[in-house]
Motif scaffolding. Structure first.
Motif, PDB file in Angstrom:
ATOM      1  N   ALA A   7     -13.925   0.940  13.928  1.00 24.00           N
ATOM      2  CA  ALA A   7     -13.657  -0.093  12.925  1.00 24.00           C
ATOM      3  C   ALA A   7     -12.578   0.420  11.980  1.00 24.00           C
ATOM      4  O   ALA A   7     -12.770   1.435  11.301  1.00 24.00           O
ATOM      5  CB  ALA A   7     -14.926  -0.441  12.155  1.00 24.00           C
ATOM      6  N   LEU A   8     -11.447  -0.280  11.955  1.00 20.93           N
ATOM      7  CA  LEU A   8     -10.300   0.141  11.148  1.00 20.93           C
ATOM      8  C   LEU A   8     -10.242  -0.709   9.877  1.00 20.93           C
ATOM      9  O   LEU A   8     -10.104  -1.924   9.926  1.00 20.93           O
ATOM     10  CB  LEU A   8      -9.006  -0.019  11.951  1.00 20.93           C
ATOM     11  CG  LEU A   8      -8.973   0.717  13.299  1.00 20.93           C
ATOM     12  CD1 LEU A   8      -7.628   0.495  13.997  1.00 20.93           C
ATOM     13  CD2 LEU A   8      -9.243   2.210  13.120  1.00 20.93           C
ATOM     14  N   GLY A   9     -10.340  -0.043   8.725  1.00 23.27           N
ATOM     15  CA  GLY A   9     -10.444  -0.734   7.457  1.00 23.27           C
ATOM     16  C   GLY A   9      -9.129  -1.256   6.917  1.00 23.27           C
ATOM     17  O   GLY A   9      -8.047  -0.835   7.313  1.00 23.27           O
ATOM     18  N   GLY A  10      -9.239  -2.195   5.973  1.00 20.34           N
ATOM     19  CA  GLY A  10      -8.067  -2.769   5.323  1.00 20.34           C
ATOM     20  C   GLY A  10      -7.630  -1.942   4.129  1.00 20.34           C
ATOM     21  O   GLY A  10      -8.399  -1.168   3.565  1.00 20.34           O
ATOM     22  N   GLY A  11      -6.377  -2.157   3.728  1.00 21.27           N
ATOM     23  CA  GLY A  11      -5.858  -1.420   2.574  1.00 21.27           C
ATOM     24  C   GLY A  11      -4.370  -1.582   2.391  1.00 21.27           C
ATOM     25  O   GLY A  11      -3.726  -0.712   1.803  1.00 21.27           O
ATOM     26  N   GLY A  12      -3.800  -2.672   2.913  1.00 26.03           N
ATOM     27  CA  GLY A  12      -2.358  -2.871   2.777  1.00 26.03           C
ATOM     28  C   GLY A  12      -1.584  -1.771   3.473  1.00 26.03           C
ATOM     29  O   GLY A  12      -1.945  -1.344   4.580  1.00 26.03           O
ATOM     30  N   ASP A  77       7.722  -4.048  -6.132  1.00 28.21           N
ATOM     31  CA  ASP A  77       7.349  -4.374  -7.505  1.00 28.21           C
ATOM     32  C   ASP A  77       5.870  -4.113  -7.740  1.00 28.21           C
ATOM     33  O   ASP A  77       5.468  -3.603  -8.786  1.00 28.21           O
ATOM     34  CB  ASP A  77       7.667  -5.839  -7.816  1.00 28.21           C
ATOM     35  CG  ASP A  77       9.170  -6.110  -7.814  1.00 28.21           C
ATOM     36  OD1 ASP A  77       9.933  -5.187  -8.140  1.00 28.21           O
ATOM     37  OD2 ASP A  77       9.566  -7.245  -7.482  1.00 28.21           O
ATOM     38  N   PHE A  78       5.045  -4.454  -6.763  1.00 29.37           N
ATOM     39  CA  PHE A  78       3.609  -4.231  -6.894  1.00 29.37           C
ATOM     40  C   PHE A  78       3.284  -2.741  -6.828  1.00 29.37           C
ATOM     41  O   PHE A  78       2.391  -2.257  -7.534  1.00 29.37           O
ATOM     42  CB  PHE A  78       2.856  -4.992  -5.806  1.00 29.37           C
ATOM     43  CG  PHE A  78       2.788  -6.473  -6.060  1.00 29.37           C
ATOM     44  CD1 PHE A  78       1.671  -7.035  -6.662  1.00 29.37           C
ATOM     45  CD2 PHE A  78       3.841  -7.303  -5.708  1.00 29.37           C
ATOM     46  CE1 PHE A  78       1.606  -8.402  -6.902  1.00 29.37           C
ATOM     47  CE2 PHE A  78       3.785  -8.672  -5.948  1.00 29.37           C
ATOM     48  CZ  PHE A  78       2.669  -9.229  -6.547  1.00 29.37           C
ATOM     49  N   ALA A  79       4.003  -2.010  -5.978  1.00 30.76           N
ATOM     50  CA  ALA A  79       3.793  -0.560  -5.898  1.00 30.76           C
ATOM     51  C   ALA A  79       4.167   0.103  -7.213  1.00 30.76           C
ATOM     52  O   ALA A  79       3.528   1.069  -7.639  1.00 30.76           O
ATOM     53  CB  ALA A  79       4.613   0.026  -4.751  1.00 30.76           C
ATOM     54  N   TRP A 259      -1.473   0.156  -2.316  1.00 32.82           N
ATOM     55  CA  TRP A 259      -1.567  -0.730  -1.137  1.00 32.82           C
ATOM     56  C   TRP A 259      -0.204  -1.326  -0.788  1.00 32.82           C
ATOM     57  O   TRP A 259       0.004  -1.792   0.328  1.00 32.82           O
ATOM     58  CB  TRP A 259      -2.552  -1.860  -1.420  1.00 32.82           C
ATOM     59  CG  TRP A 259      -2.079  -2.822  -2.479  1.00 32.82           C
ATOM     60  CD1 TRP A 259      -2.293  -2.716  -3.821  1.00 32.82           C
ATOM     61  CD2 TRP A 259      -1.298  -3.990  -2.296  1.00 32.82           C
ATOM     62  NE1 TRP A 259      -1.681  -3.753  -4.498  1.00 32.82           N
ATOM     63  CE2 TRP A 259      -1.073  -4.560  -3.583  1.00 32.82           C
ATOM     64  CE3 TRP A 259      -0.749  -4.634  -1.179  1.00 32.82           C
ATOM     65  CZ2 TRP A 259      -0.333  -5.724  -3.773  1.00 32.82           C
ATOM     66  CZ3 TRP A 259      -0.012  -5.796  -1.371  1.00 32.82           C
ATOM     67  CH2 TRP A 259       0.185  -6.335  -2.651  1.00 32.82           C
ATOM     68  N   ALA A 260       0.731  -1.285  -1.743  1.00 34.59           N
ATOM     69  CA  ALA A 260       2.046  -1.894  -1.530  1.00 34.59           C
ATOM     70  C   ALA A 260       3.133  -0.869  -1.221  1.00 34.59           C
ATOM     71  O   ALA A 260       4.306  -1.224  -1.140  1.00 34.59           O
ATOM     72  CB  ALA A 260       2.440  -2.693  -2.781  1.00 34.59           C
ATOM     73  N   ASP A 261       2.761   0.399  -1.018  1.00 33.43           N
ATOM     74  CA  ASP A 261       3.743   1.470  -0.806  1.00 33.43           C
ATOM     75  C   ASP A 261       4.249   1.523   0.635  1.00 33.43           C
ATOM     76  O   ASP A 261       4.156   2.562   1.301  1.00 33.43           O
ATOM     77  CB  ASP A 261       3.148   2.831  -1.182  1.00 33.43           C
ATOM     78  CG  ASP A 261       3.446   3.220  -2.617  1.00 33.43           C
ATOM     79  OD1 ASP A 261       4.568   2.926  -3.071  1.00 33.43           O
ATOM     80  OD2 ASP A 261       2.576   3.813  -3.271  1.00 33.43           O
ATOM     81  N   PHE A 262       4.819   0.435   1.126  1.00 38.03           N
ATOM     82  CA  PHE A 262       5.326   0.418   2.500  1.00 38.03           C
ATOM     83  C   PHE A 262       6.531   1.339   2.668  1.00 38.03           C
ATOM     84  O   PHE A 262       6.838   1.757   3.783  1.00 38.03           O
ATOM     85  CB  PHE A 262       5.689  -1.005   2.908  1.00 38.03           C
ATOM     86  CG  PHE A 262       4.490  -1.867   3.172  1.00 38.03           C
ATOM     87  CD1 PHE A 262       3.878  -1.870   4.410  1.00 38.03           C
ATOM     88  CD2 PHE A 262       3.960  -2.668   2.170  1.00 38.03           C
ATOM     89  CE1 PHE A 262       2.756  -2.654   4.660  1.00 38.03           C
ATOM     90  CE2 PHE A 262       2.841  -3.457   2.403  1.00 38.03           C
ATOM     91  CZ  PHE A 262       2.235  -3.453   3.648  1.00 38.03           C
ATOM     92  N   GLY A 263       7.206   1.670   1.569  1.00 33.26           N
ATOM     93  CA  GLY A 263       8.329   2.596   1.641  1.00 33.26           C
ATOM     94  C   GLY A 263       7.899   4.014   1.966  1.00 33.26           C
ATOM     95  O   GLY A 263       8.738   4.863   2.279  1.00 33.26           O
ATOM     96  N   LYS A 264       6.613   4.295   1.904  1.00 33.57           N
ATOM     97  CA  LYS A 264       6.081   5.629   2.204  1.00 33.57           C
ATOM     98  C   LYS A 264       5.291   5.617   3.517  1.00 33.57           C
ATOM     99  O   LYS A 264       4.338   6.375   3.678  1.00 33.57           O
ATOM    100  CB  LYS A 264       5.221   6.124   1.048  1.00 33.57           C
ATOM    101  CG  LYS A 264       6.011   6.279  -0.253  1.00 33.57           C
ATOM    102  CD  LYS A 264       5.139   6.758  -1.402  1.00 33.57           C
ATOM    103  CE  LYS A 264       5.970   6.895  -2.683  1.00 33.57           C
ATOM    104  NZ  LYS A 264       5.147   7.302  -3.836  1.00 33.57           N
TER     105      LYS A 264
END
Length: 288
Positions: A7-12, A77-79, A259-264
């Motif tokens: 089971a893989l959890g959520g977290g953005g 912005d959210f990060a 959760w918004a750190d897609f740049g990392k």
């Protein structure tokens, strides 16, 4: 040899750690029987059940992140709301991000979400659309129905629709109409969906939690941080309650990354690999 019911959890963005976790299982030839996912865990898990190749899943996720349309979501912005460092430049970015986020949220007074369905559909065109019940590995995704308040398990029909529903952040991305339901992010009701796995002598139930650890300390002087802290506490207690059937619940350590750190993404994926490596002795002992 037993197999994993995973089971893989959520977290953005933090859910990208599942890619690294799956890569190690693949390299070590740890067998997987089935996968259930929530939000980003569903996106990664669904793709893995199709490709059975962590590298292919990583390429898919990077295609999402590098899509010019994806930048319109303004996740940076959210990060930045979790930043606000000591130097004036960090503080300036923090203040500007709060203003931009505030303006975005103001839009929800007249609309169901910040972003329209048309934009979301264009971005999800990159995600493969297969029938869930025809995937090489059994897969299910969890979403939350706004009408009834119930958890909805999606294990049939369109894979793409299931992923959009399971990862529809309330107020941010539009709810997904499916049958008589109006579906949003599965994390609203069940962040790590192990509960749908039935006990079996042939399978180990393993939950992978990528939410922020409540032991991580944060500055509680701002209202934004207090709201984030309250969310972390809620997620922790909900997950402990919902995963009581699991043989093991493991948490990916990545500090206070947002959760918004897609740049990392690369750093987050690496944290998933490290988590799996630490778990290998337990896996080998219990699978054999």
């Amino acid at each position: 040899m037993k197999k994993l019911a995973l089971a893989l959890g959520g977290g953005g963005a933090r859910g990208l750690a599942h890619i690294g976790f799956l890569r190690v299982l693949e390299q070590e030839k740890i067998p997987i029987a089935r996968i259930s996912g929530c939000s980003m865990g569903a996106m990664v898990g669904g793709a893995y059940c199709l490709y059975q190749d962590a590298n292919a899943v990583e390429e898919l996720c990077y295609r999402f992140i590098e899509n010019p349309m994806f930048n319109e979501f303004n996740f940076d912005d959210f990060a930045s709301l979790d930043d606000g460092g000591e130097d004036w430049k960090s503080k300036a970015v923090f203040v500007m991000s709060r203003i931009k986020v505030g303006l975005s949220l103001f839009k929800t007074l007249a609309h169901s979400s910040i972003y329209e369905t048309e934009i979301v559909n264009k971005i999800y065109e990159n995600y493969p659309d297969h029938r869930i019940d025809q995937l090489p590995l059994p897969f299910s995704a969890v979403a939350s129905d706004l009408k009834s308040g119930k958890e909805i398990l999606l294990n049939k029909g369109s894979l793409r629709t299931a992923i959009k529903a399971s990862s529809a952040i309330p107020g941010y991305l539009p709810p997904v109409k499916y049958r008589s339901y109006l579906l949003v992010d599965g994390g609203v009701s069940n962040l790590v969906p192990t509960k749908y796995f039935k006990p079996s002598t042939d399978e180990l139930i393993l939950g992978v939690d990528v939410s922020q650890d409540i032991r991580e300390t944060i500055d509680l002087k701002s209202g934004v941080n207090i709201m984030q802290r309250a969310e972390n506490i809620r997620n922790y207690h909900l997950t402990q309650l919902k995963t009581q059937n699991a043989h093991k619940l493991v948490r990916c350590r990545m500090g206070n990354l947002s959760w918004a750190d897609f740049g990392k993404a690369n750093e987050i994926i690496t944290s998933g690999e490290k988590t799996a490596r630490r778990l290998l002795p337990w896996l080998r002992k219990n699978i054999n």
